[in-house]
Design a protein around this motif. Structure first.
Motif: not given
Length: 121
Positions: A18-27, A68-79
């Motif tokens: 599975l790939r979990l996403s953590c999306a930020a809004s407002g910051f 498990f592998t953690i990564s971030r997509d700054n352009a998408g404001n998502t980890v």
């Protein structure tokens, strides 16, 4: 309003992914360290993975290292948390959190609502 929203949880068979996403809004997540946590029924919350605001260092709990592998997509404001070779003991509600400070003394300012991961045949 500053929010974190997790998604990507679900039911998967042992050995699955599975790939979990953590999306930020407002910051913007660029300036924050991100932690993934999980809590299984009847158990305390535990840290799963951590990535600093500069993408290094990265840490994993011993129980998930190599899977498990953690990564971030700054352009998408998502980890993301890529989870492979899932085991029944990975079943839990997974949360992401954003904060500051140096590992391990990170202070998390924002938490998501959690996403359920169930590993079962």
């Amino acid at each position: 309003q500053k929010r974190l929203v997790e998604s990507g949880g679900g039911l998967v068979q042992p050995g699955g992914s599975l790939r979990l996403s953590c999306a930020a809004s407002g910051f913007t997540l660029d300036y924050y360290s991100i932690g993934w946590f999980r809590q299984a029924p009847g158990k305390e919350r535990e840290g799963v993975s951590y990535i600093s605001s500069s993408d290094a260092p990265i840490y994993y709990a011993d129980s998930v290292k190599g899977r498990f592998t953690i990564s971030r997509d700054n352009a998408g404001n998502t980890v993301y948390l890529q989870m492979n070779d899932l085991k029944p003991e990975d079943t839990a509600v997974y949360y992401c959190a954003a904060g500051g400070g140096s590992w391990p003394a990170v202070i998390y300012d924002y938490w998501g609502q959690g996403t359920q991961v169930t590993v079962s045949s």
